[in-house]
Design a protein around this motif. Structure first.
Motif, PDB file in Angstrom:
ATOM      1  N   GLY A  43       0.796  -1.223   0.000  1.00  0.00           N
ATOM      2  CA  GLY A  43       0.000   0.000   0.000  1.00  0.00           C
ATOM      3  C   GLY A  43       0.826   1.269   0.000  1.00  0.00           C
ATOM      4  N   PRO A  44       1.164   1.795  -1.170  1.00  0.00           N
ATOM      5  CA  PRO A  44       1.911   3.054  -1.218  1.00  0.00           C
ATOM      6  C   PRO A  44       1.070   4.206  -0.673  1.00  0.00           C
ATOM      7  CG  PRO A  44       1.099   2.492  -3.395  1.00  0.00           C
ATOM      8  CD  PRO A  44       0.818   1.303  -2.519  1.00  0.00           C
ATOM      9  N   ILE A  45       1.746   5.247  -0.220  1.00  0.00           N
ATOM     10  CA  ILE A  45       1.060   6.432   0.291  1.00  0.00           C
ATOM     11  C   ILE A  45       0.718   7.355  -0.874  1.00  0.00           C
ATOM     12  CG2 ILE A  45       1.316   8.498   1.732  1.00  0.00           C
ATOM     13  CD1 ILE A  45       3.123   6.875   3.558  1.00  0.00           C
ATOM     14  N   ALA A  46      -0.506   7.856  -0.884  1.00  0.00           N
ATOM     15  CA  ALA A  46      -0.960   8.785  -1.922  1.00  0.00           C
ATOM     16  C   ALA A  46      -1.348  10.102  -1.265  1.00  0.00           C
ATOM     17  CB  ALA A  46      -2.157   8.201  -2.672  1.00  0.00           C
ATOM     18  N   HIS A  47      -0.929  11.193  -1.880  1.00  0.00           N
ATOM     19  CA  HIS A  47      -1.218  12.534  -1.355  1.00  0.00           C
ATOM     20  C   HIS A  47      -2.147  13.272  -2.322  1.00  0.00           C
ATOM     21  CE1 HIS A  47       1.961  12.229   1.707  1.00  0.00           C
ATOM     22  NE2 HIS A  47       2.682  11.634   0.768  1.00  0.00           N
ATOM     23  N   LEU A 115      -3.449   9.179   2.090  1.00  0.00           N
ATOM     24  CA  LEU A 115      -4.120   7.876   2.157  1.00  0.00           C
ATOM     25  C   LEU A 115      -3.128   6.766   1.850  1.00  0.00           C
ATOM     26  CD1 LEU A 115      -6.121   9.972   0.264  1.00  0.00           C
ATOM     27  CD2 LEU A 115      -7.737   8.181   0.929  1.00  0.00           C
ATOM     28  N   CYS A 116      -3.312   5.629   2.522  1.00  0.00           N
ATOM     29  CA  CYS A 116      -2.632   4.409   2.113  1.00  0.00           C
ATOM     30  C   CYS A 116      -3.532   3.730   1.085  1.00  0.00           C
ATOM     31  CB  CYS A 116      -2.413   3.487   3.315  1.00  0.00           C
ATOM     32  SG  CYS A 116      -1.219   4.114   4.511  1.00  0.00           S
ATOM     33  N   ARG A 117      -2.972   3.433  -0.080  1.00  0.00           N
ATOM     34  CA  ARG A 117      -3.761   2.874  -1.182  1.00  0.00           C
ATOM     35  C   ARG A 117      -3.353   1.419  -1.410  1.00  0.00           C
ATOM     36  NH1 ARG A 117      -2.464   6.234  -5.762  1.00  0.00           N
ATOM     37  NH2 ARG A 117      -0.679   4.865  -6.066  1.00  0.00           N
TER      38      ARG A 117
END
Length: 239
Positions: A43-47, A115-117
């Motif tokens: 789960g990469p972090i998305a901004h 968010l963690c995606r």
């Protein structure tokens, strides 16, 4: 809104989720440290900046998201072009619980959000392998159903005063427990609140001003307030 789970496992300082401020609220907080480490790798972090769209209504539900910072609004366009806001997601909330192949709502960042995606297929596999995570998701889904029922009562039966008072209580309820004289943020606009409550912007502003004049709430900033009289606010919400 997020629901609190059982006490979460302690993490070592080198754990990728060590600094997560909402781990106690997030669905993944029930995972053991080693499993959580593997889970986080997927789960990469998305901004997202304020105003950016995370998902559009009818987009393929290819990912699920855990909100770790910021605020999202969920909305749907009605056939006549009007917008109905179905709810707001706060840090610790989860986006993407659906049995359908498409997202039912558009999710937009009200404030800068993180968010963690997670790819949905990998997430589903993790759920199948971890009963604690499955139980946690069940609790989140039950909470969302209760919130949807609350929204039906809010729009169908309550007066403008009761709707606005109820909304202020919902915001205050993000604090556990609700504490009088504690600053509470509401970064959503008056237009967002109006579209959520099914009211005019002018009505929302008038009702908030009335709560302030009655010393039920105290506005501490352009987008923050304090509950000055919790008992009275609860009475107004209930009618």
């Amino acid at each position: 809104m997020a629901t609190r789970a059982a006490p979460v496992p302690e993490l070592e300082r080198d754990h990728p989720c060590f600094d997560c401020a909402v781990r106690e609220l997030a669905v993944c907080g029930v995972l053991e440290p080693a499993v959580l480490r593997d889970f986080k790798k997927s789960g990469p972090i998305a901004h997202y900046a304020a105003g950016e769209t995370v998902v559009f209504e009818a987009d393929a539900a290819a990912n699920v998201y855990s909100l770790t910072g910021g605020l999202l609004r969920l909305s749907k366009l009605l056939p006549d072009g009007r917008r109905q806001i179905a709810g707001f997601l706060f840090p610790g909330d989860f986006l993407g619980i659906t049995l359908e192949e498409e997202h039912a709502f558009t999710a937009e960042a009200v404030a800068p959000s993180t968010l963690c995606r997670f790819p949905r297929r990998q997430f589903d596999a993790f759920v199948a392998a971890n009963p604690a995570l499955e139980r946690r998701l069940y609790a989140v889904a039950a909470h969302e159903l209760a919130a949807a029922r609350q929204q039906l009562v809010l729009l169908g039966r309550k007066t403008a005063t009761e709707r606005v008072a109820s909304f202020m209580l919902i915001l205050a309820g993000r604090c556990h427990p609700i504490v009088e004289d504690q600053d509470i943020s509401f970064p959503m606009s008056r237009a967002d609140i109006a579209d959520y409550l099914g009211l005019r912007i002018e009505t929302v502003s008038r009702e908030i001003s009335a709560l302030k004049a009655a010393r039920v709430i105290q506005l501490t900033g352009r987008q923050s307030f304090r509950v000055a009289d919790l008992g009275r606010l609860e009475q107004l919400a209930e009618g």
